[in-house]
Motif scaffolding. Structure first.
Motif, PDB file in Angstrom:
ATOM      1  N   SER A 159       0.824  -1.212   0.000  1.00 44.88           N
ATOM      2  CA  SER A 159       0.000   0.000   0.000  1.00 44.88           C
ATOM      3  C   SER A 159       0.859   1.264   0.000  1.00 44.88           C
ATOM      4  CB  SER A 159      -0.979  -0.007   1.174  1.00 44.88           C
ATOM      5  OG  SER A 159      -0.303  -0.084   2.390  1.00 44.88           O
ATOM      6  N   LEU A 160       2.157   1.135   0.353  1.00 44.84           N
ATOM      7  CA  LEU A 160       3.044   2.307   0.241  1.00 44.84           C
ATOM      8  C   LEU A 160       3.124   2.778  -1.206  1.00 44.84           C
ATOM      9  CD1 LEU A 160       6.137   1.540   2.513  1.00 44.84           C
ATOM     10  CD2 LEU A 160       4.292   3.148   2.933  1.00 44.84           C
ATOM     11  N   ASP A 166      -1.501   7.244  -5.535  1.00 47.59           N
ATOM     12  CA  ASP A 166      -2.680   7.997  -5.137  1.00 47.59           C
ATOM     13  C   ASP A 166      -2.348   9.481  -4.966  1.00 47.59           C
ATOM     14  OD1 ASP A 166      -5.501   7.771  -4.207  1.00 47.59           O
ATOM     15  OD2 ASP A 166      -4.639   8.665  -2.403  1.00 47.59           O
TER      16      ASP A 166
ATOM     17  N   MET B  97      -6.824   8.764  -0.920  1.00 45.49           N
ATOM     18  CA  MET B  97      -7.252   7.642  -0.085  1.00 45.49           C
ATOM     19  C   MET B  97      -6.434   7.612   1.186  1.00 45.49           C
ATOM     20  SD  MET B  97      -7.863   3.838  -1.333  1.00 45.49           S
ATOM     21  CE  MET B  97      -7.894   2.407  -0.316  1.00 45.49           C
ATOM     22  N   PHE B  99      -5.217   4.958   3.783  1.00 44.98           N
ATOM     23  CA  PHE B  99      -5.109   3.505   3.770  1.00 44.98           C
ATOM     24  C   PHE B  99      -5.301   2.907   5.162  1.00 44.98           C
ATOM     25  CE2 PHE B  99      -3.205   4.903  -0.058  1.00 44.98           C
ATOM     26  CZ  PHE B  99      -3.413   3.895  -0.965  1.00 44.98           C
ATOM     27  N   SER B 101      -3.585   0.581   6.522  1.00 43.63           N
ATOM     28  CA  SER B 101      -2.300   0.468   7.217  1.00 43.63           C
ATOM     29  C   SER B 101      -1.644   1.834   7.366  1.00 43.63           C
ATOM     30  CB  SER B 101      -1.384  -0.454   6.434  1.00 43.63           C
ATOM     31  OG  SER B 101      -1.116   0.103   5.159  1.00 43.63           O
ATOM     32  N   ALA B 103      -0.024   3.496   5.506  1.00 41.56           N
ATOM     33  CA  ALA B 103       0.936   3.601   4.395  1.00 41.56           C
ATOM     34  C   ALA B 103       1.753   4.883   4.450  1.00 41.56           C
ATOM     35  CB  ALA B 103       0.217   3.459   3.040  1.00 41.56           C
ATOM     36  N   LEU B 104       2.187   5.272   5.638  1.00 40.82           N
ATOM     37  CA  LEU B 104       3.076   6.435   5.733  1.00 40.82           C
ATOM     38  C   LEU B 104       4.447   6.023   5.225  1.00 40.82           C
ATOM     39  CD1 LEU B 104       2.062   7.782   9.239  1.00 40.82           C
ATOM     40  CD2 LEU B 104       1.289   8.554   7.000  1.00 40.82           C
ATOM     41  N   PHE B 105       5.126   6.953   4.544  1.00 44.82           N
ATOM     42  CA  PHE B 105       6.438   6.625   4.004  1.00 44.82           C
ATOM     43  C   PHE B 105       7.454   6.630   5.135  1.00 44.82           C
ATOM     44  CE2 PHE B 105       4.311   8.968   0.375  1.00 44.82           C
ATOM     45  CZ  PHE B 105       3.831   7.800  -0.190  1.00 44.82           C
ATOM     46  N   PRO B 106       8.040   5.469   5.464  1.00 44.50           N
ATOM     47  CA  PRO B 106       8.875   5.382   6.670  1.00 44.50           C
ATOM     48  C   PRO B 106      10.164   6.181   6.582  1.00 44.50           C
ATOM     49  CG  PRO B 106       8.959   3.322   5.431  1.00 44.50           C
ATOM     50  CD  PRO B 106       7.918   4.176   4.774  1.00 44.50           C
ATOM     51  N   ARG B 157      -0.249   8.589  14.055  1.00 48.14           N
ATOM     52  CA  ARG B 157       0.005   8.152  12.682  1.00 48.14           C
ATOM     53  C   ARG B 157      -1.265   8.221  11.855  1.00 48.14           C
ATOM     54  NH1 ARG B 157       3.162   2.684  13.389  1.00 48.14           N
ATOM     55  NH2 ARG B 157       3.747   3.506  15.409  1.00 48.14           N
TER      56      ARG B 157
END
Lengths: 267, 378
Positions: A159-160, A166, B97, B99, B101, B103-106, B157
């Motif tokens: 999903s990343l 997106d 969207m 998400f 999870s 989906a944050l960019f680590p 988060r």
């Protein structure tokens, strides 16, 4: 297994002695004063000096370094691409075959890989030299890269990438800005692995090298047949140091990345 | 809950002149042989907070992913603001969207995570900075802007993910089980925050959830889904009070389902359900043929418990207390009728527990009004 018993200590000592005693002796004798390899005559670094005045060895070292750099870079790009396709492209006809085939060179006897590459180069009419060694080393080290990278990609939250799309990324931008930075530690440790493998290799290089290009392992091997000189000990010590540094940094990088991942997944 | 400035109730779905923001026209989505969405028609209006509710595998996530552009419909048309979006890739859609999870960019800090989408559309630097600061303020994350995602809590988060998806001011924001990872208390607070943010930004929200309470709390309208079809689309109160099927009644909240045979009785419907007991009276929102098999759905909180037989009601049943579930604010009594049926009834605990009127094995009378129960065709 909580107490450090005599039994454990003994097993550990024997195990490590078995692994590292030969290398240790080599390192010690590289600092030997005497010209005779087996007779200790006091500490000296003169063979290191001799080594750096030996043109033939320096040439071979230069060839080896060039081969290692180019083949490891090429292997990293190809191995990462292969890993990406195998993990991400989903089901396509022949996928299982592909993923099996990419790992095959890992278990293939080096003699066979070397021989088949030699035959290929001859039939293509390629003159054997730096280029052919680079190609040969790329061939076998890219599988190692792809193993390391695909292990990382398998645990990568897809999903990343969707989030990147997106938010306005093209698929390539998503790979460059999100996927690649996240899997970078795996790519770097794959690259270090490919680099050290290329530095080490004797068998495949001896099949694919020509008179114009001799790598260090080939040079060492051929001079040993004329008798072991203390210079070789010095050279081997340097090689051990380089390879150890490479392997240790590769494993440290992947360990740190794994710890980082644990932190990321912690809620 | 949803009111516009004039104080008039927000209900564009009742206004024939309103143009929907999103239209699904005969949309079908198949994965191989599996039909995820089956010939679905749906209108969603601007500034709605629309909830897709259903058990896992009902197709709600597929519906959302089609809006985001990660899946394409097998057949049918999806329109956003009157435009068919089938050919538009996700990065070109004015849809963002959030998400499940997050989906944050680590590898990016929170500031850069929020700025990510703005950088892609080449927004001027000062404008972008102002927008990121605004999003940080909106989600109360100003203090954490320089931290990496793994250095903040789960709730924080979640807020960063919301800020990032709102930063580009999309026409439509999709939320995929946004509160799934939060604990109950934080979840409740966050639901109200989501509603505030939705109203203050005026963005259309579509939320996917399997939690019916969450859907009821936040949504202007709820779509209950089952096996790739919409079962009922209505406001939360209509869904709760007048479900159109046993499935919806059962899915939303606690309910007693009593099966029997329907008989018309003036405005209401009588349900013969067991021998030796009088028929139960309830209302029906669609005509039911005489003699058809039907079921009465009656909410536990609409059933009264008394020790004396009530004389002013027709729906009266006798039983004995089988179990009591004490939930603090309310208690649920499981009452077993003579024929073995167990009926749940709820009483608000307005008094201290020590003064409870009924206990285990006590004979009690259950009763409810003629309009409390809904009779549904089975």
């Amino acid at each position: 297994m909580r107490r450090f018993s005599w039994f454990n200590a003994t097993s550990l000592t024997i195990g490590f002695a078995f692994l590292y005693l030969p290398m240790l002796i080599l390192v010690i004798y590289s600092f030997n004063e005497s010209k005779l390899v087996t007779v200790w005559a006091g500490f000296s670094t003169k063979w290191y000096g001799e080594l750096f005045r030996n043109e033939a060895f320096l040439d071979a070292a230069y060839v080896t370094l060039r081969v290692a750099i180019f083949s490891s870079l090429l292997a990293t790009v190809l191995g990462t691409m292969a890993a990406y396709v195998l993990v991400r492209a989903g089901r396509f006809p022949g996928r299982t075959l592909f993923s099996g085939m990419i790992y095959a060179p890992l278990v293939m006897p080096e003699v066979i890989t070397g021989l088949s590459l030699l035959l290929l180069f001859i039939s293509l009419g390629l003159d054997r030299g730096v280029l052919t060694i680079v190609l040969a080393h790329t061939t076998f080290s890219m599988c190692f890269v792809s193993v390391v990278v695909s292990a990382r990609l398998a645990s990568f939250d897809q999903s990343l990438e969707e989030a990147a799309l997106d938010l306005g990324c093209t698929p390539f931008e998503a790979f460059r800005l999100v996927t690649l930075p996240v899997i970078a530690p795996a790519v770097i440790s794959g690259w270090l692995l490919a680099f050290t493998l290329s530095l080490d290799d004797l068998v495949i290089a001896s099949f694919t090298s020509g008179p114009s290009a001799t790598t260090l392992p080939i040079k060492i091997w051929s001079s040993i047949r004329l008798g072991v000189s203390p210079e070789i000990n010095a050279l081997s010590t340097i090689l051990i140091a380089i390879v150890a540094t490479g392997v240790i940094s590769a494993s440290l990088i992947s360990k740190r990345a794994a710890m980082q991942r644990d932190l990321d997944s912690k809620t | 809950m949803n009111q516009d400035t004039s104080g008039k109730e927000f209900a564009p779905w009742n206004d024939a002149s309103e143009k929907p923001l999103i239209t699904f026209k005969n949309v079908t989505k198949k994965f191989g042989e599996f039909v995820a969405i089956s010939d679905l028609n749906l209108d969603i209006y601007a500034r709605e907070f629309f909830a897709l509710l259903g058990p896992s595998g009902c197709g709600k996530t597929t519906l959302m992913r089609m809006l985001a552009g990660f899946e394409a419909p097998t057949s049918g048309v999806i329109e956003l603001a009157g435009q068919d979006i089938a050919a538009i890739p996700p990065n070109k859609r004015e849809v963002n969207m959030m998400f499940q999870s997050y989906a944050l960019f680590p590898h990016l800090n929170i500031w850069d995570n929020i700025a990510f989408g703005l950088r892609r559309e080449k927004m001027p630097k000062d404008q972008m900075e102002a927008r990121v600061e605004e999003m940080l303020r909106l989600t109360k994350m100003e203090k954490f802007a320089r931290r990496k995602p793994h250095q903040v809590s789960g709730g924080q988060r979640q807020r960063v993910a919301l800020a990032r998806s709102l930063a580009k001011a999309p026409k439509l924001l999709l939320l995929d089980e946004p509160l799934g990872a939060l604990d109950a208390k934080l979840r409740q607070d966050t639901q109200f925050e989501l509603m505030d943010i939705q109203e203050s930004t005026g963005t259309t929200f579509v939320i996917v959830t399997h939690d019916q309470e969450e859907a009821m709390t936040v949504a202007s309208r709820v779509a209950v889904m089952d096996h790739g079809k919409l079962v009922q689309v209505d406001t939360p109160d209509v869904i709760y009070e007048t479900p159109n099927s046993v499935y919806v009644a059962d899915f939303i909240g606690d309910v007693n389902i009593i099966e029997g045979t329907a008989e018309a009785n003036g405005d209401s419907v009588a349900l013969t359900w067991t021998e030796g007991q009088p028929a139960l009276i309830g209302s029906a929102n669609q005509p039911i043929a005489k003699g058809a098999s039907a079921a009465m759905a009656i909410r536990p909180e609409k059933i009264a418990i008394s020790s004396e037989k009530p004389t002013d009601r027709t729906n009266v049943l006798q039983g004995k207390v089988l179990d009591i579930a004490y939930l603090g604010n309310i208690s649920t009594y499981h009452v077993q009728l003579d024929n073995g049926t167990v009926i749940k009834a709820q009483i608000a605990n307005t008094r201290r527990i020590a003064r409870r009127n009924f206990t285990w094995e006590d004979p009690v009378w259950l009763s409810w009004t003629d309009t409390a129960g809904i009779v549904l065709a089975v």
